[in-house]
Design a protein around this motif. Structure first.
Motif, PDB file in Angstrom:
ATOM      1  N   ARG A  22       1.546 -15.793  -1.172  1.00  0.00           N
ATOM      2  CA  ARG A  22       0.837 -17.038  -1.501  1.00  0.00           C
ATOM      3  C   ARG A  22      -0.664 -16.888  -1.306  1.00  0.00           C
ATOM      4  O   ARG A  22      -1.457 -17.375  -2.112  1.00  0.00           O
ATOM      5  N   SER A  23      -1.059 -16.231  -0.240  1.00  0.00           N
ATOM      6  CA  SER A  23      -2.484 -16.053   0.017  1.00  0.00           C
ATOM      7  C   SER A  23      -3.145 -15.258  -1.101  1.00  0.00           C
ATOM      8  O   SER A  23      -4.208 -15.639  -1.610  1.00  0.00           O
ATOM      9  N   ILE A  24      -2.519 -14.170  -1.503  1.00  0.00           N
ATOM     10  CA  ILE A  24      -3.068 -13.347  -2.583  1.00  0.00           C
ATOM     11  C   ILE A  24      -3.106 -14.138  -3.889  1.00  0.00           C
ATOM     12  O   ILE A  24      -4.135 -14.213  -4.564  1.00  0.00           O
ATOM     13  N   ALA A  25      -1.980 -14.753  -4.249  1.00  0.00           N
ATOM     14  CA  ALA A  25      -1.892 -15.464  -5.532  1.00  0.00           C
ATOM     15  C   ALA A  25      -2.805 -16.692  -5.585  1.00  0.00           C
ATOM     16  O   ALA A  25      -3.452 -16.933  -6.600  1.00  0.00           O
ATOM     17  N   GLU A  26      -2.877 -17.454  -4.478  1.00  0.00           N
ATOM     18  CA  GLU A  26      -3.582 -18.731  -4.504  1.00  0.00           C
ATOM     19  C   GLU A  26      -5.020 -18.666  -3.989  1.00  0.00           C
ATOM     20  O   GLU A  26      -5.864 -19.433  -4.456  1.00  0.00           O
ATOM     21  N   CYS A  27      -5.286 -17.796  -3.034  1.00  0.00           N
ATOM     22  CA  CYS A  27      -6.623 -17.769  -2.424  1.00  0.00           C
ATOM     23  C   CYS A  27      -7.521 -16.671  -2.982  1.00  0.00           C
ATOM     24  O   CYS A  27      -8.738 -16.747  -2.834  1.00  0.00           O
ATOM     25  N   CYS A  28      -6.948 -15.668  -3.587  1.00  0.00           N
ATOM     26  CA  CYS A  28      -7.726 -14.510  -4.038  1.00  0.00           C
ATOM     27  C   CYS A  28      -7.935 -14.485  -5.546  1.00  0.00           C
ATOM     28  O   CYS A  28      -8.072 -13.409  -6.146  1.00  0.00           O
ATOM     29  N   VAL A  29      -7.981 -15.653  -6.169  1.00  0.00           N
ATOM     30  CA  VAL A  29      -8.176 -15.741  -7.620  1.00  0.00           C
ATOM     31  C   VAL A  29      -9.505 -15.100  -8.019  1.00  0.00           C
ATOM     32  O   VAL A  29      -9.594 -14.438  -9.058  1.00  0.00           O
ATOM     33  N   LEU A  30     -10.518 -15.260  -7.191  1.00  0.00           N
ATOM     34  CA  LEU A  30     -11.815 -14.630  -7.450  1.00  0.00           C
ATOM     35  C   LEU A  30     -11.658 -13.119  -7.625  1.00  0.00           C
ATOM     36  O   LEU A  30     -12.364 -12.503  -8.420  1.00  0.00           O
ATOM     37  N   ASP A  31     -10.694 -12.559  -6.927  1.00  0.00           N
ATOM     38  CA  ASP A  31     -10.461 -11.110  -6.963  1.00  0.00           C
ATOM     39  C   ASP A  31      -9.587 -10.680  -8.136  1.00  0.00           C
ATOM     40  O   ASP A  31      -9.926  -9.744  -8.847  1.00  0.00           O
ATOM     41  N   HIS A  32      -8.451 -11.356  -8.319  1.00  0.00           N
ATOM     42  CA  HIS A  32      -7.504 -10.904  -9.353  1.00  0.00           C
ATOM     43  C   HIS A  32      -7.689 -11.607 -10.692  1.00  0.00           C
ATOM     44  O   HIS A  32      -7.109 -11.183 -11.703  1.00  0.00           O
ATOM     45  N   GLN A  33      -8.482 -12.677 -10.722  1.00  0.00           N
ATOM     46  CA  GLN A  33      -8.785 -13.395 -11.969  1.00  0.00           C
ATOM     47  C   GLN A  33      -7.527 -13.811 -12.752  1.00  0.00           C
ATOM     48  O   GLN A  33      -7.544 -13.885 -13.967  1.00  0.00           O
ATOM     49  N   ASN A  34      -6.425 -14.005 -12.030  1.00  0.00           N
ATOM     50  CA  ASN A  34      -5.136 -14.357 -12.636  1.00  0.00           C
ATOM     51  C   ASN A  34      -4.662 -13.335 -13.671  1.00  0.00           C
ATOM     52  O   ASN A  34      -3.909 -13.676 -14.587  1.00  0.00           O
ATOM     53  N   ASP A  35      -5.091 -12.104 -13.504  1.00  0.00           N
ATOM     54  CA  ASP A  35      -4.650 -11.015 -14.389  1.00  0.00           C
ATOM     55  C   ASP A  35      -3.231 -10.612 -13.966  1.00  0.00           C
ATOM     56  O   ASP A  35      -3.035 -10.127 -12.846  1.00  0.00           O
ATOM     57  N   PRO A  36      -2.231 -10.801 -14.825  1.00  0.00           N
ATOM     58  CA  PRO A  36      -0.842 -10.511 -14.446  1.00  0.00           C
ATOM     59  C   PRO A  36      -0.629  -9.065 -14.011  1.00  0.00           C
ATOM     60  O   PRO A  36       0.158  -8.806 -13.101  1.00  0.00           O
ATOM     61  N   ALA A  37      -1.310  -8.118 -14.630  1.00  0.00           N
ATOM     62  CA  ALA A  37      -1.132  -6.708 -14.267  1.00  0.00           C
ATOM     63  C   ALA A  37      -1.655  -6.441 -12.856  1.00  0.00           C
ATOM     64  O   ALA A  37      -1.013  -5.738 -12.065  1.00  0.00           O
ATOM     65  N   ILE A  38      -2.811  -7.005 -12.531  1.00  0.00           N
ATOM     66  CA  ILE A  38      -3.371  -6.827 -11.186  1.00  0.00           C
ATOM     67  C   ILE A  38      -2.475  -7.502 -10.158  1.00  0.00           C
ATOM     68  O   ILE A  38      -2.149  -6.919  -9.116  1.00  0.00           O
ATOM     69  N   LEU A  39      -2.058  -8.737 -10.440  1.00  0.00           N
ATOM     70  CA  LEU A  39      -1.181  -9.452  -9.503  1.00  0.00           C
ATOM     71  C   LEU A  39       0.129  -8.695  -9.284  1.00  0.00           C
ATOM     72  O   LEU A  39       0.591  -8.561  -8.150  1.00  0.00           O
ATOM     73  N   GLN A  40       0.730  -8.202 -10.356  1.00  0.00           N
ATOM     74  CA  GLN A  40       1.987  -7.462 -10.222  1.00  0.00           C
ATOM     75  C   GLN A  40       1.796  -6.219  -9.354  1.00  0.00           C
ATOM     76  O   GLN A  40       2.612  -5.937  -8.476  1.00  0.00           O
ATOM     77  N   ALA A  41       0.709  -5.499  -9.577  1.00  0.00           N
ATOM     78  CA  ALA A  41       0.449  -4.297  -8.781  1.00  0.00           C
ATOM     79  C   ALA A  41       0.171  -4.649  -7.319  1.00  0.00           C
ATOM     80  O   ALA A  41       0.674  -3.993  -6.399  1.00  0.00           O
ATOM     81  N   TRP A  42      -0.637  -5.688  -7.090  1.00  0.00           N
ATOM     82  CA  TRP A  42      -1.016  -6.093  -5.744  1.00  0.00           C
ATOM     83  C   TRP A  42       0.179  -6.626  -4.963  1.00  0.00           C
ATOM     84  O   TRP A  42       0.360  -6.340  -3.778  1.00  0.00           O
ATOM     85  N   LEU A  43       1.024  -7.382  -5.618  1.00  0.00           N
ATOM     86  CA  LEU A  43       2.168  -7.991  -4.944  1.00  0.00           C
ATOM     87  C   LEU A  43       3.408  -7.098  -4.926  1.00  0.00           C
ATOM     88  O   LEU A  43       4.387  -7.409  -4.250  1.00  0.00           O
ATOM     89  N   GLY A  44       3.350  -5.984  -5.641  1.00  0.00           N
ATOM     90  CA  GLY A  44       4.516  -5.124  -5.813  1.00  0.00           C
ATOM     91  C   GLY A  44       5.196  -4.691  -4.525  1.00  0.00           C
ATOM     92  O   GLY A  44       6.426  -4.616  -4.456  1.00  0.00           O
ATOM     93  N   ASN A  45       4.424  -4.386  -3.486  1.00  0.00           N
ATOM     94  CA  ASN A  45       5.035  -3.938  -2.229  1.00  0.00           C
ATOM     95  C   ASN A  45       5.139  -5.060  -1.201  1.00  0.00           C
ATOM     96  O   ASN A  45       5.485  -4.821  -0.047  1.00  0.00           O
ATOM     97  N   LYS A  46       4.874  -6.279  -1.593  1.00  0.00           N
ATOM     98  CA  LYS A  46       4.952  -7.419  -0.672  1.00  0.00           C
ATOM     99  C   LYS A  46       6.344  -8.050  -0.763  1.00  0.00           C
ATOM    100  O   LYS A  46       6.537  -9.134  -1.295  1.00  0.00           O
ATOM    101  N   THR A  47       7.319  -7.313  -0.246  1.00  0.00           N
ATOM    102  CA  THR A  47       8.707  -7.769  -0.190  1.00  0.00           C
ATOM    103  C   THR A  47       9.114  -7.924   1.276  1.00  0.00           C
ATOM    104  O   THR A  47       8.528  -7.269   2.148  1.00  0.00           O
ATOM    105  N   PRO A  48      10.097  -8.763   1.563  1.00  0.00           N
ATOM    106  CA  PRO A  48      10.538  -8.893   2.953  1.00  0.00           C
ATOM    107  C   PRO A  48      10.964  -7.550   3.563  1.00  0.00           C
ATOM    108  O   PRO A  48      10.661  -7.277   4.736  1.00  0.00           O
ATOM    109  N   GLU A  49      11.602  -6.710   2.775  1.00  0.00           N
ATOM    110  CA  GLU A  49      12.055  -5.412   3.290  1.00  0.00           C
ATOM    111  C   GLU A  49      10.868  -4.520   3.647  1.00  0.00           C
ATOM    112  O   GLU A  49      10.864  -3.852   4.690  1.00  0.00           O
TER     113      GLU A  49
END
Length: 176
Positions: A22-49
């Protein structure tokens, strides 16, 4: 305003993962500019496991901020003195939680004998880290395509040489 800073447990991983995502998706818009490819890469390893594995690593120091029984922040320090994570839920910002997490991480680094901390900040977090005494030392492009700011802070007498019983506590944090 009451919150607790405590060691992260494996059972905190799902909630901590939610904080990160949530922090990355909602607070870091200035950084990822809502670019789906950047978000997917950034969030890719953010799993509970994956978060649970970071918490379980003996070379990491992982803590969470808890408010009203809910995990609202997470920080992770590596044994090499890198602040790898320091994130809050959007609604938990500007309450002193980030400062409390950072203070506890710095105390831990001192106890390990680490003399300087380093981190890669988003544009969103840049002013926060600068206010906490971290020095900008150039830009670095992250593997997920975001320009980050490299920061470092010398851990000197203001943090490391204060006897444990005399350290200021901003939040009633536990010493462990």
């Amino acid at each position: 305003m009451s919150f607790e800073i405590r060691l992260a447990a494996s059972s905190d991983a799902p909630a901590a993962c939610n904080v990160l995502r949530r922090s990355i998706a909602e607070c870091c818009v200035l950084d990822h500019q809502n670019d789906p490819a950047i978000l997917q890469a950034w969030l890719g390893n953010k799993t509970p496991e994956m978060v649970a594995s970071w918490f379980a690593s003996p070379t990491n120091f992982s803590i969470v901020a808890v408010e009203e029984g809910h995990v609202v922040g997470v920080a992770l320090l590596t044994g090499a003195g890198k602040l790898a994570l320091c994130y809050l839920l959007p609604e938990a910002r500007r309450k002193g939680l980030g400062k409390a997490l950072l203070s506890r991480v710095e105390e831990q680094a001192c106890s390990w004998g680490v003399k300087a901390l380093q981190l890669h900040s988003t544009a969103t977090g840049e002013d926060f880290f600068a206010r906490q005494g971290y020095l900008r030392s150039g830009n670095v492009r992250s593997p997920y395509g975001v320009e980050t700011v490299f920061f470092w802070k010398q851990l000197d007498g203001s943090v490391c040489d204060v006897p444990e019983g005399k350290r200021k506590r901003f939040c009633g944090c536990s010493a462990t």
